[in-house]
Write an enzyme that holds these catalytic residues in place. Structure first.
Site, PDB file in Angstrom:
ATOM      1  N   SER A 170      63.910  23.950  12.749  1.00 50.81           N
ATOM      2  CA  SER A 170      65.396  24.288  13.117  1.00 50.81           C
ATOM      3  C   SER A 170      65.692  25.772  13.094  1.00 50.81           C
ATOM      4  CB  SER A 170      66.184  23.725  11.949  1.00 50.81           C
ATOM      5  OG  SER A 170      65.579  23.777  10.740  1.00 50.81           O
ATOM      6  N   GLY A 205      53.617  26.222  10.433  1.00 48.84           N
ATOM      7  CA  GLY A 205      52.735  26.553   9.349  1.00 48.84           C
ATOM      8  C   GLY A 205      53.235  27.468   8.232  1.00 48.84           C
ATOM      9  N   SER A 206      54.684  27.368   8.134  1.00 44.60           N
ATOM     10  CA  SER A 206      55.315  28.590   7.006  1.00 44.60           C
ATOM     11  C   SER A 206      54.883  27.354   5.669  1.00 44.60           C
ATOM     12  CB  SER A 206      56.641  28.650   7.102  1.00 44.60           C
ATOM     13  OG  SER A 206      57.239  27.614   7.482  1.00 44.60           O
ATOM     14  N   GLY A 207      54.781  26.157   5.668  1.00 42.79           N
ATOM     15  CA  GLY A 207      54.988  25.214   4.641  1.00 42.79           C
ATOM     16  C   GLY A 207      55.643  24.205   4.529  1.00 42.79           C
ATOM     17  N   LYS A 208      56.581  23.939   5.731  1.00 44.00           N
ATOM     18  CA  LYS A 208      57.735  23.000   5.375  1.00 44.00           C
ATOM     19  C   LYS A 208      57.299  21.637   5.013  1.00 44.00           C
ATOM     20  CE  LYS A 208      59.135  23.633   9.485  1.00 44.00           C
ATOM     21  NZ  LYS A 208      58.001  24.799  10.037  1.00 44.00           N
ATOM     22  N   SER A 209      56.158  21.213   5.605  1.00 41.25           N
ATOM     23  CA  SER A 209      55.913  19.750   5.571  1.00 41.25           C
ATOM     24  C   SER A 209      55.190  19.620   4.229  1.00 41.25           C
ATOM     25  CB  SER A 209      54.861  19.260   6.700  1.00 41.25           C
ATOM     26  OG  SER A 209      55.556  19.423   7.738  1.00 41.25           O
ATOM     27  N   GLY A 228      61.869  26.944   8.657  1.00 37.48           N
ATOM     28  CA  GLY A 228      60.732  28.115   8.734  1.00 37.48           C
ATOM     29  C   GLY A 228      59.862  28.031   9.852  1.00 37.48           C
TER      30      GLY A 228
HETATM   31  N1  LIG Z   1      56.738  25.027  21.558  1.00 33.72           N
HETATM   32  C1  LIG Z   1      56.595  24.622  20.148  1.00 33.72           C
HETATM   33  N2  LIG Z   1      57.393  25.037  19.227  1.00 33.72           N
HETATM   34  C2  LIG Z   1      57.168  24.775  17.962  1.00 33.72           C
HETATM   35  N3  LIG Z   1      56.553  23.814  17.655  1.00 33.72           N
HETATM   36  C3  LIG Z   1      56.100  23.314  18.391  1.00 33.72           C
HETATM   37  C4  LIG Z   1      55.963  23.677  19.918  1.00 33.72           C
HETATM   38  N4  LIG Z   1      55.145  22.524  20.388  1.00 33.72           N
HETATM   39  C5  LIG Z   1      54.606  21.772  19.629  1.00 33.72           C
HETATM   40  N5  LIG Z   1      55.275  22.140  18.460  1.00 33.72           N
HETATM   41  C6  LIG Z   1      55.091  21.272  17.214  1.00 33.72           C
HETATM   42  O1  LIG Z   1      56.178  20.519  17.075  1.00 33.72           O
HETATM   43  C7  LIG Z   1      56.590  20.933  15.604  1.00 33.72           C
HETATM   44  C8  LIG Z   1      58.084  21.479  15.638  1.00 33.72           C
HETATM   45  O2  LIG Z   1      58.930  20.431  15.748  1.00 33.72           O
HETATM   46  P1  LIG Z   1      60.296  20.463  15.200  1.00 33.72           P
HETATM   47  O3  LIG Z   1      60.971  19.199  15.669  1.00 33.72           O
HETATM   48  O4  LIG Z   1      60.401  20.978  13.559  1.00 33.72           O
HETATM   49  O5  LIG Z   1      61.015  21.797  16.083  1.00 33.72           O
HETATM   50  S1  LIG Z   1      62.658  22.210  16.197  1.00 33.72           S
HETATM   51  O6  LIG Z   1      63.402  22.022  14.894  1.00 33.72           O
HETATM   52  O7  LIG Z   1      63.181  21.421  17.253  1.00 33.72           O
HETATM   53  O8  LIG Z   1      62.667  23.612  16.811  1.00 33.72           O
HETATM   54  C9  LIG Z   1      55.823  22.002  14.924  1.00 33.72           C
HETATM   55  O9  LIG Z   1      55.365  21.416  13.705  1.00 33.72           O
HETATM   56  P2  LIG Z   1      55.585  22.342  12.554  1.00 33.72           P
HETATM   57  O10 LIG Z   1      54.127  22.930  12.486  1.00 33.72           O
HETATM   58  O11 LIG Z   1      55.474  21.306  11.215  1.00 33.72           O
HETATM   59  O12 LIG Z   1      56.751  23.271  12.314  1.00 33.72           O
HETATM   60  C10 LIG Z   1      54.507  21.810  15.977  1.00 33.72           C
HETATM   61  O13 LIG Z   1      53.478  21.313  15.357  1.00 33.72           O
HETATM   62  N1  LIG Z   2      52.328  27.825  -0.875  1.00 33.48           N
HETATM   63  C1  LIG Z   2      52.212  27.228   0.159  1.00 33.48           C
HETATM   64  N2  LIG Z   2      53.085  26.270   0.437  1.00 33.48           N
HETATM   65  C2  LIG Z   2      52.738  25.583   1.488  1.00 33.48           C
HETATM   66  N3  LIG Z   2      51.895  25.494   2.230  1.00 33.48           N
HETATM   67  C3  LIG Z   2      50.728  26.339   1.979  1.00 33.48           C
HETATM   68  C4  LIG Z   2      50.942  27.079   0.820  1.00 33.48           C
HETATM   69  N4  LIG Z   2      49.736  27.960   0.665  1.00 33.48           N
HETATM   70  C5  LIG Z   2      49.060  27.622   1.760  1.00 33.48           C
HETATM   71  N5  LIG Z   2      49.745  26.524   2.553  1.00 33.48           N
HETATM   72  C6  LIG Z   2      48.881  25.933   3.800  1.00 33.48           C
HETATM   73  O1  LIG Z   2      49.922  26.188   4.592  1.00 33.48           O
HETATM   74  C7  LIG Z   2      49.666  25.121   5.860  1.00 33.48           C
HETATM   75  C8  LIG Z   2      51.319  24.793   6.097  1.00 33.48           C
HETATM   76  O2  LIG Z   2      51.331  23.882   6.807  1.00 33.48           O
HETATM   77  P1  LIG Z   2      52.539  22.754   7.200  1.00 33.48           P
HETATM   78  O3  LIG Z   2      52.937  22.301   5.567  1.00 33.48           O
HETATM   79  O4  LIG Z   2      52.185  21.990   8.295  1.00 33.48           O
HETATM   80  O5  LIG Z   2      53.565  23.831   7.836  1.00 33.48           O
HETATM   81  P2  LIG Z   2      54.910  23.566   8.536  1.00 33.48           P
HETATM   82  O6  LIG Z   2      55.282  22.122   8.402  1.00 33.48           O
HETATM   83  O7  LIG Z   2      55.932  24.506   8.441  1.00 33.48           O
HETATM   84  O8  LIG Z   2      54.562  23.827  10.141  1.00 33.48           O
HETATM   85  C9  LIG Z   2      49.067  23.980   5.095  1.00 33.48           C
HETATM   86  O9  LIG Z   2      47.722  24.060   5.608  1.00 33.48           O
HETATM   87  C10 LIG Z   2      49.100  24.390   3.570  1.00 33.48           C
HETATM   88  O10 LIG Z   2      48.081  24.068   3.050  1.00 33.48           O
END
Ligand SMILES: Nc1ncnc2c1ncn2[C@@H]1O[C@H](COP(=O)(O)OS(=O)(=O)O)[C@@H](OP(=O)(O)O)[C@H]1O
Ligand SMILES: Nc1ncnc2c1ncn2[C@@H]1O[C@H](COP(=O)(O)OP(=O)(O)O)[C@@H](O)[C@H]1O
Length: 200
Positions: A105, A34-38, A31
């Site tokens: 991904s 910020g979608s909530g994967k971690s 996703g």
């Molecule tokens: N350009 C760009 N695009 C997307 N994300 C970025 C970028 N630069 C840094 N970040 C940070 O790196 C996290 C994504 O890394 P991933 O390894 O999950 O990305 S990927 O699957 O290879 O596309 C992503 O973390 P998540 O927020 O947990 O998704 C970001 O924090």
């Molecule tokens: N239902 C939910 N599931 C997951 N995260 C949520 C939800 N509602 C709000 N959030 C918030 O959204 C943010 C998601 O961040 P994160 O888990 O780092 O996303 P990602 O790993 O996809 O970048 C967190 O601040 C989390 O507290």
């Protein structure tokens, strides 16, 4: 590959399933940032721990500090990032664990390539579904703001594509479910598919 011969393990995956009392596989969270994967992968992991299930989380940010240090966010590097994660996830599944991967991904074909490494049913693709506008409002790391200001290039959803899964095993809409509810939906799936026994 020349001069490299596969060595079969003495202990099979089924032996490990028997020892652990549960099956193994991968929960492949995909996703937008910020979608909530971690958050969701860690909530599921904590619940599995409580249930006595051997599990582990591979997380994008963490893996990019170590194993995949040096890979960037251009298309080729993202493909290589996901290829390696697929292979590592397979090792965890071979070791008898339920491994969660929390990577954007973004490309369908890369996720399908990872799926092909697993046995039928052991690759569980989970679309962490959340509209870009909400992810951008959450912006837990302030990266969308930077991307909008042009300080980060190739940012997923802004100037780099995200291909949503066409047929995932699960869709979790984090914009309308609480974290707790979202995690329980994943646990319910694992029970239904008999990864973990119903009585746990
Ligand atoms: N350009 C760009 N695009 C997307 N994300 C970025 C970028 N630069 C840094 N970040 C940070 O790196 C996290 C994504 O890394 P991933 O390894 O999950 O990305 S990927 O699957 O290879 O596309 C992503 O973390 P998540 O927020 O947990 O998704 C970001 O924090
Ligand atoms: N239902 C939910 N599931 C997951 N995260 C949520 C939800 N509602 C709000 N959030 C918030 O959204 C943010 C998601 O961040 P994160 O888990 O780092 O996303 P990602 O790993 O996809 O970048 C967190 O601040 C989390 O507290």
């Amino acid at each position: 590959m020349d001069n490299i011969v596969w060595h079969t393990s003495a202990i099979t995956r089924e032996d490990r399933h028997h020892l652990n009392g549960h099956k193994s596989g991968v929960l492949w969270f995909t996703g937008l940032s910020g979608s909530g994967k971690s958050t969701l992968a860690n909530a599921v992991d904590a619940r599995l721990y409580e249930l006595g299930v051997r599990s582990y989380v591979l997380d994008g940010d963490n893996i990019r500090h170590g194993l995949n240090k040096g890979l960037g966010f251009g298309i080729e590097d993202r493909i290589e990032n996901i290829r390696r994660i697929g292979e590592v996830a397979k090792l965890f599944a071979d070791s008898g664990q339920i491994v969660s991967t929390a990577f954007i991904s973004p490309f369908r074909e890369d996720r399908e390539q990872a799926r092909r490494l697993f046995r039928k049913g052991e690759f569980i693709e989970i679309f962490v579904d959340c509209p870009l506008t909400i992810c951008e409002k959450r912006d837990p790391k302030g990266l969308y703001k930077k991307a909008r200001r042009g300080e980060i290039r190739d940012f997923t959803g802004i100037d780099s594509p995200y291909e949503a899964p066409s047929n995932p095993e699960l869709i979790i809409e984090t914009y309308r479910h609480s974290i707790h509810k979202a995690a329980e939906l994943v646990i319910a799936y694992l029970r239904e598919k008999k990864f973990i026994p119903l009585e746990r």
